[in-house]
Design an enzyme around this catalytic site. Structure first.
Site, short mmCIF file in Angstrom:
data_model
loop_
_atom_site.label_atom_id
_atom_site.label_comp_id
_atom_site.label_asym_id
_atom_site.label_seq_id
_atom_site.Cartn_x
_atom_site.Cartn_y
_atom_site.Cartn_z
CD1 TRP A 222 53.76 -2.95 38.63
CD2 TRP A 222 54.62 -2.91 40.70
NE1 TRP A 222 54.74 -2.00 38.66
CE2 TRP A 222 55.28 -1.95 39.92
CE3 TRP A 222 54.99 -3.06 42.04
CZ2 TRP A 222 56.30 -1.15 40.41
CZ3 TRP A 222 56.00 -2.27 42.54
CH2 TRP A 222 56.63 -1.32 41.73
CD GLU B 92 42.54 -3.89 45.47
OE1 GLU B 92 41.31 -3.78 45.39
OE2 GLU B 92 43.13 -4.71 46.20
N1 CAA Z 1 31.49 -4.72 37.14
C1 CAA Z 1 31.11 -5.54 36.13
N2 CAA Z 1 31.41 -5.27 34.82
C2 CAA Z 1 32.09 -4.15 34.56
C3 CAA Z 1 32.52 -3.26 35.57
C4 CAA Z 1 32.18 -3.58 36.91
N3 CAA Z 1 32.56 -2.79 37.93
N4 CAA Z 1 33.20 -2.23 35.00
C5 CAA Z 1 33.19 -2.46 33.69
N5 CAA Z 1 32.53 -3.62 33.42
C6 CAA Z 1 32.27 -4.22 32.10
C7 CAA Z 1 31.60 -3.20 31.17
O1 CAA Z 1 30.21 -3.21 31.36
C8 CAA Z 1 32.01 -3.68 29.81
O2 CAA Z 1 31.18 -4.77 29.46
P1 CAA Z 1 30.59 -4.96 27.95
O3 CAA Z 1 31.76 -5.42 27.15
O4 CAA Z 1 29.54 -6.01 28.10
O5 CAA Z 1 30.07 -3.62 27.53
C9 CAA Z 1 33.41 -4.24 30.04
O6 CAA Z 1 33.52 -4.51 31.46
C10 CAA Z 1 34.50 -3.25 29.65
O7 CAA Z 1 34.30 -2.07 30.41
P2 CAA Z 1 34.85 -0.65 29.99
O8 CAA Z 1 34.57 -0.40 28.54
O9 CAA Z 1 34.36 0.34 30.97
O10 CAA Z 1 36.44 -0.87 30.13
P3 CAA Z 1 37.62 0.17 30.00
O11 CAA Z 1 38.66 -0.45 29.15
O12 CAA Z 1 37.13 1.53 29.64
O13 CAA Z 1 38.25 0.16 31.49
C11 CAA Z 1 38.47 0.85 33.76
C12 CAA Z 1 37.53 0.56 32.59
C13 CAA Z 1 37.56 1.28 34.89
C14 CAA Z 1 39.48 1.93 33.48
C15 CAA Z 1 39.21 -0.47 34.15
O14 CAA Z 1 40.13 -0.86 33.15
C16 CAA Z 1 39.96 -0.34 35.46
O15 CAA Z 1 39.36 -0.46 36.53
N6 CAA Z 1 41.32 -0.11 35.42
C17 CAA Z 1 42.11 -0.12 36.63
C18 CAA Z 1 42.72 -1.49 36.80
C19 CAA Z 1 42.91 -1.85 38.25
O16 CAA Z 1 42.19 -1.40 39.14
N7 CAA Z 1 43.89 -2.72 38.50
C20 CAA Z 1 44.09 -3.23 39.80
C21 CAA Z 1 44.97 -4.45 39.74
S1 CAA Z 1 44.87 -5.41 41.21
C22 CAA Z 1 45.69 -4.58 42.37
O17 CAA Z 1 46.11 -3.47 42.20
C23 CAA Z 1 45.81 -5.36 43.67
C24 CAA Z 1 46.58 -4.75 44.72
O18 CAA Z 1 47.16 -3.74 44.54
C25 CAA Z 1 46.70 -5.32 46.03
P1 FAD Z 2 49.59 3.55 34.49
O1 FAD Z 2 48.33 2.89 34.13
O2 FAD Z 2 50.71 3.55 33.49
O3 FAD Z 2 49.28 5.03 34.92
C1 FAD Z 2 50.28 6.05 35.01
C2 FAD Z 2 49.57 7.36 35.36
O4 FAD Z 2 48.63 7.71 34.31
C3 FAD Z 2 48.74 7.26 36.66
O5 FAD Z 2 48.81 8.46 37.39
C4 FAD Z 2 47.32 7.03 36.14
O6 FAD Z 2 46.33 7.45 37.04
C5 FAD Z 2 47.34 7.89 34.88
N1 FAD Z 2 46.30 7.46 33.94
C6 FAD Z 2 46.24 6.29 33.24
N2 FAD Z 2 45.11 6.24 32.51
C7 FAD Z 2 44.43 7.40 32.75
C8 FAD Z 2 43.20 7.96 32.28
N3 FAD Z 2 42.40 7.28 31.44
N4 FAD Z 2 42.83 9.18 32.73
C9 FAD Z 2 43.64 9.87 33.60
N5 FAD Z 2 44.81 9.40 34.07
C10 FAD Z 2 45.20 8.17 33.65
N6 FAD Z 2 48.26 -5.40 40.06
C11 FAD Z 2 47.74 -6.65 40.05
O7 FAD Z 2 47.18 -7.08 39.05
N7 FAD Z 2 47.80 -7.44 41.16
C12 FAD Z 2 48.39 -7.03 42.30
O8 FAD Z 2 48.41 -7.78 43.28
C13 FAD Z 2 48.97 -5.72 42.34
N8 FAD Z 2 49.62 -5.30 43.46
C14 FAD Z 2 50.30 -4.10 43.41
C15 FAD Z 2 51.11 -3.74 44.50
C16 FAD Z 2 51.86 -2.58 44.44
C17 FAD Z 2 52.74 -2.21 45.58
C18 FAD Z 2 51.79 -1.74 43.29
C19 FAD Z 2 52.61 -0.47 43.20
C20 FAD Z 2 50.98 -2.08 42.24
C21 FAD Z 2 50.23 -3.27 42.28
N9 FAD Z 2 49.46 -3.68 41.20
C22 FAD Z 2 48.89 -4.93 41.18
C23 FAD Z 2 49.39 -2.86 40.01
C24 FAD Z 2 48.51 -1.63 40.18
O9 FAD Z 2 47.15 -1.99 40.17
C25 FAD Z 2 48.86 -0.64 39.06
O10 FAD Z 2 50.15 -0.12 39.38
C26 FAD Z 2 47.86 0.46 38.93
O11 FAD Z 2 46.61 -0.02 38.49
C27 FAD Z 2 48.35 1.56 37.95
O12 FAD Z 2 48.84 1.01 36.78
P2 FAD Z 2 50.30 1.43 36.21
O13 FAD Z 2 51.26 1.32 37.33
O14 FAD Z 2 50.56 0.66 34.99
O15 FAD Z 2 50.16 2.96 35.86
#
Ligand code: CAA
Ligand code: FAD
Length: 382
Positions: free
Chosen positions: A157, A364
């Site tokens: 993704w 995100e």
């Molecule tokens: N800033 C700095 N440090 C942070 C932080 C923050 N916002 N959040 C957590 N940390 C640090 C913690 O302090 C911890 O540090 P220590 O090891 O020193 O204690 C470490 O990171 C691990 O943190 P957690 O134990 O809280 O980690 P977790 O496994 O429970 O995960 C989570 C936390 C919030 C669920 C995180 O995994 C998360 O944000 N998941 C979602 C992923 C995501 O947003 N993906 C986006 C991909 S990019 C994308 O999607 C781009 C696009 O579409 C265009």
């Molecule tokens: P999963 O993590 O498998 O989640 C499935 C469902 O379970 C969701 O409803 C979720 O909310 C729920 N769930 C999971 N954990 C929990 C919990 N602890 N408590 C309650 N509910 C939970 N990623 C990048 O790194 N870079 C990119 O540029 C990027 N661009 C993207 C662009 C598009 C169009 C899309 C669709 C995705 C992109 N992503 C990117 C990935 C995106 O960040 C992930 O799809 C998103 O973080 C969710 O992860 P997943 O799809 O694996 O769903």
């Protein structure tokens, strides 16, 4: 408290609005239908400082603040959601992390090219088995005797993956350390060992190209490490805090476009001898749309303001992203409903706004993850 914007912020907003309305919105239907990547428009945004809004001028950016970033993102997203996705990755996910954690050489090499619109950047955290649970990544970077790394694994993704020149990659360097065993790397996609998968067909933001990428014995030099070894997860989380302000702004832009189209429609469309905007049920929808739009914008500006103060803004960013994305989904849904059959037609942009809004609740960090972040911050519990 001062609710007015500075002259510079308003000027950037104006530039973004002009490009969005004159160049981006007129071709949005074409880009949505064909999925064609809007390279010319992205270059134009770059030439006007919109690909590195918070990047200092010495690295090729506009040198503006996070509030200006929100205002510009809203305008571009109101023109087309897909363009604003590409813009948000370049600005927040790519440039931000390098500016905060990069060496001087990394800033000069990578930030300048993206901020000036000459190249496109990407951010690779997600893998096929790990999205929300980002620390469960398997992509592996093995350190060699000379300090370089060999990288193997898949990322899925990846926004702009099909076109990116440079990528910020997160890989496991020490699996026994969990989150503390993740390291960030700067990747050059022209180097051997980097491969792209097929472009994903998507529900919305169709012109924002997304694909899987794979590393097969990719050689990263010691100077390709971004920040310090083992600090990658914290870098990713910090960058995503900033990114979530961008996605909140994107959601507001898409919702505002749907809201403005709706205002026009309810004045013109007649039923039972009156404009549909005179019916109380329509009026209630309009009032609720406006309240949600303003609440989302104010919360997003608050998050940007806290960021601009140099304070931690994780909670404010999560609150803004959650509120704005759910508002966008609700507003675009109501906008389709108020347009009746025309809301469902591809002859009007309402159905596109509805499809584009959905992604803001997923990437995100999903809405569930935003709630998790907010609740952890509020309760102090895990
Ligand atoms: N800033 C700095 N440090 C942070 C932080 C923050 N916002 N959040 C957590 N940390 C640090 C913690 O302090 C911890 O540090 P220590 O090891 O020193 O204690 C470490 O990171 C691990 O943190 P957690 O134990 O809280 O980690 P977790 O496994 O429970 O995960 C989570 C936390 C919030 C669920 C995180 O995994 C998360 O944000 N998941 C979602 C992923 C995501 O947003 N993906 C986006 C991909 S990019 C994308 O999607 C781009 C696009 O579409 C265009
Ligand atoms: P999963 O993590 O498998 O989640 C499935 C469902 O379970 C969701 O409803 C979720 O909310 C729920 N769930 C999971 N954990 C929990 C919990 N602890 N408590 C309650 N509910 C939970 N990623 C990048 O790194 N870079 C990119 O540029 C990027 N661009 C993207 C662009 C598009 C169009 C899309 C669709 C995705 C992109 N992503 C990117 C990935 C995106 O960040 C992930 O799809 C998103 O973080 C969710 O992860 P997943 O799809 O694996 O769903």
């Amino acid at each position: 408290m001062d609710f007015s914007f500075t002259e510079e912020q308003l000027m950037l907003q104006d530039v973004a609005r002009r490009i969005a309305q004159e160049k981006i919105a007129p071709s949005a239907e074409h880009h949505d239908r064909t999925g064609e990547f809007p390279l010319d428009n992205i270059r134009l945004l770059g030439e006007n400082g919109l690909m590195g809004i918070e990047v200092p001028a010495e690295y090729g950016g506009a040198g503006m603040d996070p509030i200006a970033y929100v205002l510009a993102m809203v305008e571009v997203a109101a023109g087309d959601g897909a363009h604003s996705t590409i813009m948000s990755v370049n600005n927040s996910l790519f440039c931000n992390g390098i500016l905060t954690h990069g060496s001087e050489a990394q800033k000069q090499k990578y930030v300048r090219a993206i901020a000036e619109g000459e190249a496109i950047g990407a951010f690779a955290l997600t893998e096929p088995q790990s999205g929300s649970d980002a620390t469960a990544m398997r992509c592996r970077a093995v350190k060699q005797a000379d300090g370089s790394f060999v990288i193997n694994g898949k990322k899925s993704w990846i926004t702009s993956g099909p076109v990116a020149k440079y990528i910020v990659l997160f890989a496991m360097t020490d699996p026994d350390q969990g989150a503390r065993g993740i390291t960030a790397f700067m990747i050059d996609t022209d180097k051997p060992g980097f491969h792209r998968g097929k472009t994903e067909p998507k529900l919305g933001i169709r012109a924002s190209a997304t694909c899987e990428i794979e590393f097969q014995d990719y050689q990263a030099a010691a100077e390709d490490v971004l920040g310090k070894e083992g600090e990658g997860f914290k870098i990713a989380m910090g960058v995503l805090d900033a990114g979530r302000i961008g996605i909140a702004s994107q959601a507001i832009g898409i919702a505002r476009a749907a809201y403005e189209a709706t205002l026009e429609y309810v004045r013109d469309r007649k039923a039972f001898g009156a404009a549909i905007g005179t019916f109380q049920m329509t009026q209630a929808k309009i009032a609720d749309m406006k309240c949600k739009l303003d609440a989302a914008l104010l919360l997003t500006l608050r998050a940007a303001w806290v960021k601009g103060q140099g304070k931690r803004f994780s909670n404010e960013a999560a609150i803004a992203k959650l509120t704005a994305s759910e508002a966008a989904m609700w507003i675009t849904h109501q906008a389709v409903q108020i347009h009746g059959g025309m809301g469902y037609s591809k002859e009007m942009p309402l159905e596109r706004y509805f499809r584009d809004a959905k992604i803001t609740e997923i990437y995100e960090g999903t809405s569930e993850i935003q709630r998790l972040v907010i609740a952890r911050n509020e309760t102090g519990l895990r």
